[in-house]
Write an enzyme that holds these catalytic residues in place. Structure first.
Site, mmCIF file in Angstrom:
data_model
loop_
_atom_site.group_PDB
_atom_site.id
_atom_site.type_symbol
_atom_site.label_atom_id
_atom_site.label_comp_id
_atom_site.label_asym_id
_atom_site.label_seq_id
_atom_site.Cartn_x
_atom_site.Cartn_y
_atom_site.Cartn_z
ATOM 1 C CG PHE B 119 -12.350 -26.562 37.947
ATOM 2 C CD1 PHE B 119 -13.242 -25.803 37.395
ATOM 3 C CD2 PHE B 119 -11.988 -26.044 39.255
ATOM 4 C CE1 PHE B 119 -13.610 -24.295 37.935
ATOM 5 C CE2 PHE B 119 -12.148 -24.772 39.973
ATOM 6 C CZ PHE B 119 -13.064 -23.946 39.336
ATOM 7 C CD GLN B 233 -5.350 -25.955 46.697
ATOM 8 O OE1 GLN B 233 -6.471 -25.832 46.551
ATOM 9 N NE2 GLN B 233 -4.856 -27.143 46.098
ATOM 10 C CG HIS B 235 -6.407 -20.651 44.317
ATOM 11 N ND1 HIS B 235 -6.218 -19.582 43.216
ATOM 12 C CD2 HIS B 235 -7.462 -21.130 44.236
ATOM 13 C CE1 HIS B 235 -7.285 -19.992 42.343
ATOM 14 N NE2 HIS B 235 -7.953 -21.013 42.877
ATOM 15 C CG LEU B 245 -10.567 -17.455 44.696
ATOM 16 C CD1 LEU B 245 -8.959 -18.270 44.637
ATOM 17 C CD2 LEU B 245 -11.508 -18.687 45.369
ATOM 18 C CD GLU B 248 -8.260 -24.811 39.156
ATOM 19 O OE1 GLU B 248 -7.804 -24.625 40.295
ATOM 20 O OE2 GLU B 248 -8.435 -25.733 38.818
ATOM 21 N NE ARG B 279 -7.625 -24.805 42.658
ATOM 22 C CZ ARG B 279 -8.513 -24.620 43.366
ATOM 23 N NH1 ARG B 279 -8.626 -24.913 44.785
ATOM 24 N NH2 ARG B 279 -9.765 -24.339 42.893
ATOM 25 C CG HIS B 344 -7.520 -21.384 48.151
ATOM 26 N ND1 HIS B 344 -8.327 -20.632 48.066
ATOM 27 C CD2 HIS B 344 -8.233 -22.608 47.422
ATOM 28 C CE1 HIS B 344 -9.596 -20.931 47.567
ATOM 29 N NE2 HIS B 344 -9.231 -22.232 47.157
ATOM 30 N NE ARG B 380 -9.577 -27.969 48.194
ATOM 31 C CZ ARG B 380 -10.113 -27.048 47.405
ATOM 32 N NH1 ARG B 380 -10.583 -27.518 46.271
ATOM 33 N NH2 ARG B 380 -10.003 -25.810 47.409
#
Lengths: 313, 564
Positions: B119, B233, B235, B245, B248, B279, B344, B380
């Site tokens: 990730f 955040q 996204h 969404l 990721e 991100r 996000h 994050r």
């Protein structure tokens, strides 16, 4: 983006006025989801409109309702794909569950059925203590995950005719949930689970309505069929499972000896003489009895069939 | 009015709340879980990609928990409390084993062990996953596990109005049954706020409709601080135009972001990590591409999965494929998925330490997205939100057990009438502002002015506009006068919470004169460690936001330049 005016007819309901239809006009483009349609009606036209919605991506199961008569998730329904030739859409609350307000129903009866199947994995004590690692083949994971994907939306139960007729039937979702644990190699309670599920499994009529309406393609009816495959491992006996065993044994025996399923014999052996007679009368009335005298030819390659049946055993 | 007493009341039936509920109940205490939705409808269900974990014997041979902590610290642009990050990494493996033991059907390797993938921002692959519905599967696992406890009682579809205080002690909360509008006083000596995020205050968000900052709002109103609320955040891959969404996981499995020239533009912005940079960096890069005219008409970019092949996509990224197909009419095996950044996650939250304890009120705890333990700092990393909910949900649960062992119930029966009167006032009022108008204005202000790129003028305007909205909200009213599942009333109450939280967020963002992680200031484009290596602490005092600071906790990693 190009927009089209649509008319949304919503069957509203409250304690004071009862049920009534109300129409709203608004513009939607080719991507507008029904959850967004409802949000905009509420925000711009009728703040009193009541409905449930949360994730708007079909994983939370909140926005279950009937759209054009079809049990659906509002978020998975694109407005312009759902309109008729007059650009209208009809929206109502789900069947079966008591209405509370507008599109909101009380689905406690659904949750109660889910709780009845011991919906939690009971792993081996050594695993829970962290002494042992659990392994699971990718194939087993795929199978379990298939039935685990249920999102508690309640659409299948709302569409299920058996649930309405038979209080002891756990319903499609609970069966998918229950079977997911039966099938999980990490679980230690298979026999208790079969006690919970087996009788109910035979109360399903295999009409496939749950298969049709499930927005997650969980296929609860398949979970029910797979549960029945465990009949051999089921220790209990209820009137329904006794009949089921007779049915299974007779089918096996008929195939082994004749190579085919003889419906009349199967019926007689499974249900007994009395029930068979009652049904024979029904058949007479409907004019179907003549088929009982249809002549059929014998199966030729019996050796091959015997071989296959032998392999199974 | 109905009154019930429990040892612990937990606000929120998502992953953090349920993990804590399981822990507190297992210790024998009575627990009430209060949520405005049935637990499986919680926003945790929407988490897709996975949960990061270093598992001994089932990780990259070069990996260890220190690499994981380092990734978190750097990913969070050094606003991370390093002790919190170390705890998160250290407990990551055992928490995944626990979830496995409780029934979570993680994807497997051929030998039966739990599978893993890369990730964004990870030095080594650590993300454990259940297809691309990891959050949903974990949420169901925890909820289903909790059905085995007789001492957990669920108050589903109850809306929480406010916290009840007696002096400096928590004395429970007041909620309203949504079906009937009957108020109920749930008295308890320990209160966990695990109510999730704030996304609905942004015009474009991947969040659920229910994410309205309720827990943060009631906390602020009872004198509890929010930490670092300026950090939000965005996204990179919200589906155009619905903002659903696209995980990721898509980029982790090899999907590539492309502009209208077909260029892999991330090569320019993150020459080593490309599309898997953190991100904040990817979202900013995308916004620049769109602004400079390299986006597609309508303002989006392409996410290219085509080279992965349909079979692989269906196995690993079924949800992304389905979402693109259903909600944008795109077959991801044949066309690029249209994506643009969307709000996000809220890095800020109720100020708690690594035990989940808040120190403003005795008996109040927080975990999950509503909390700020400072494991995410200024940004994050993907797969860490699920990890935080369960690791800190459990830590906080254990803390609550210790608290309950040593603290007696507050004897006093607090006067809760004013809380209920304040809610009913919206129904009693015959004219005034409507929630829909205020919410839409707020969502525009937050998106335009407290978004991906910020500056002094935009933020000052946001603060003044939100101040004005809060004044107008005092005369908010609902047209529906019935007590029959009156959702309009709850929308009004949500608006009140969103406005209170947004006010602290905009004020803190205006105050922080540097760029760090997701907080990007056009007028202060550099990180300023000398003046701003500190946490913002915000209190809401009437119409003012009071700001103070707390130091960042260091253990071993010195700030360095953050390049990917």
């Amino acid at each position: 983006m190009e927009e089209k005016e649509i008319t949304v007819n919503i069957k509203k309901y409250n304690d004071k006025d009862g049920a009534f239809w109300k129409s709203y006009k608004l513009k939607a483009d080719k991507y507008t989801q029904m959850t967004e349609v409802l949000r905009r009606i509420k925000s711009e036209q009728d703040p009193s409109l009541a409905y449930r919605a949360s994730c708007h991506m079909a994983v939370c199961g909140s926005c279950s309702m009937k759209i054009n008569g079809i049990p659906s998730l509002a978020c998975r329904t694109i407005a312009l794909q759902a309109v008729d030739e007059k650009n209208e859409i009809n929206v109502e609350s789900m069947d079966y569950y008591p209405g509370v307000r507008d599109l909101i129903t009380d689905i406690d009866v659904f949750y109660d059925k889910m709780y009845k199947v011991m919906p939690r994995l009971i792993a081996d004590e050594s695993v829970l203590m962290g002494e042992n690692e659990q392994r699971m083949t990718p194939e087993n994971q795929t199978e379990v995950w298939k039935f685990q994907e249920c999102i508690y939306c309640g659409l299948c139960v709302s569409a299920c005719p058996s649930v309405k007729e038979d209080e002891q039937f756990l319903g499609p979702a609970a069966h998918a949930k229950g079977f997911r644990f039966v099938d999980d190699v990490r679980d230690t309670k298979r026999s208790e689970r079969l006690d919970l599920l087996m009788d109910s499994a035979y109360r399903c009529t295999s009409c496939y309505m749950c298969y049709e309406v499930c927005p997650q393609d969980v296929q609860p009816v398949i979970a029910i069929k797979k549960t029945k495959n465990y009949l051999d491992q089921y220790k209990g006996n209820t009137p329904i499972t006794i009949m089921a065993r007779k049915h299974d044994d007779t089918v096996e025996n008929l195939i082994e000896t004749t190579g085919k399923i003889k419906e009349s014999t199967l019926f007689l052996k499974t249900f007994g003489f009395g029930e068979a007679m009652r049904d024979a009368i029904d058949m007479l009335k409907s004019g179907k009895f003549k088929y009982a005298f249809e002549k059929d030819s014998n199966v030729k390659n019996m050796n091959e069939i015997k071989g296959m049946m032998g392999e199974k055993k | 009015m109905e009154k019930k007493e429990y040892d612990a009341v937990i606000l929120g039936g998502g992953l953090a709340g349920l993990m804590a509920a399981n822990i507190v109940a297992a210790a024998g205490f009575s627990v009430a879980v209060v949520s405005k939705v049935f637990p499986t409808r919680s926003h945790s269900a929407a988490a897709e990609g996975g949960i990061a974990a270093y598992m001994m014997g089932n990780s990259d041979p070069n990996d260890d928990p220190d690499f994981m902590s380092y990734d978190e610290v750097k990913g969070g642009d050094y606003l991370v409390d390093q002790d919190a990050a170390e705890l998160l990494s250290k407990k990551s493996g055992e928490i995944v084993s626990l979830l496995d033991a409780w029934g979570a059907p993680f994807n497997r390797q051929p030998d039966g062990r739990i599978a893993l993938r890369y990730f964004g921002g990870q030095t080594y692959p650590r993300t454990r996953f259940i297809a691309d519905k990891t959050g949903m599967a974990l949420l169901h696992t925890l909820f289903e596990h909790s059905t085995g406890f007789k001492n957990i009682e669920y108050y589903n579809e109850y809306y929480v109005l406010d916290i009840v205080k007696e002096g400096n002690n928590v004395n429970g909360l007041v909620a309203m049954e949504m079906k009937t509008l009957n108020p109920i006083y749930l008295k308890s000596r320990a209160l966990l706020i695990a109510s999730g995020g704030i996304g609905m205050m942004y015009k474009h968000t991947t969040n659920s409709y229910i994410n309205t900052g309720d827990g943060q709002g009631i906390a602020l109103r009872s004198g509890v601080a929010l930490k670092d609320p300026e950090f939000v955040q965005f996204h990179p891959t919200g589906l155009y135009p619905s903002d659903i969404l696209i995980s990721e996981a898509a980029r982790a499995e090899g999907a590539i972001l492309k502009n209208n020239k077909g260029e892999r533009f991330m090569a320019k912005y993150a020459p080593h990590k490309f599309d898997l940079a953190p991100r904040d960096i990817v979202s900013r890069s995308m916004t620049i591409e769109i602004r400079e005219g390299r986006g597609f008409e309508g303002g989006y970019l392409g996410l290219d999965l085509r080279h992965l092949g349909k079979k692989y996509i269906m196995e690993r990224l079924a949800l992304a494929y389905d979402a693109a197909k259903n909600f944008s009419g795109v077959d991801a095996s044949e066309e690029m998925i249209p994506v643009r950044p969307a709000q996000h996650y809220f890095m800020g939250g109720i100020d708690v330490d690594t035990t989940g304890t808040n120190h403003d009120l005795n008996g109040i705890f927080s975990a999950g997205e509503s909390a700020c333990v400072s494991v995410h700092g200024a940004n994050r990393l993907g797969s860490n939100s699920l990890l935080e909910t369960v690791v800190y949900g459990r830590e906080t649960g254990n803390t609550m057990v210790e608290f309950l062992k040593t603290h007696k119930n507050v004897e006093t029966n607090s006067n809760v009438e004013p809380i209920i009167d304040a809610a009913y006032a919206y129904i009693k009022r015959e004219t005034g502002e409507h929630f829909g108008v205020l919410t839409e204005e707020l969502r525009d202000i937050m998106w335009d002015n407290v978004g991906i790129f910020r500056d002094n003028d935009k933020l000052a305007e946001a603060v003044s506009k939100i101040k004005d909205l809060r004044v107008r909200a005092k005369s908010m009213y609902v047209t529906d006068k019935t007590s029959n599942y009156n959702t309009e009333l709850f929308n009004a109450l949500e608006t009140r919470n969103m406005l209170d939280v947004a006010y602290t967020m905009a004020t803190a963002a205006l105050n922080r004169k540097e760029t760090r992680g997701a907080h990007f200031r056009d007028d202060f484009p550099e990180r300023d460690d000398k003046n701003w290596m500190k946490h913002t602490i915000t209190y809401l005092a009437g119409d003012e936001v009071k700001i103070s600071y707390k130091p960042v906790t260091y253990t071993r990693w010195k700030p360095e330049v953050r390049v990917y």
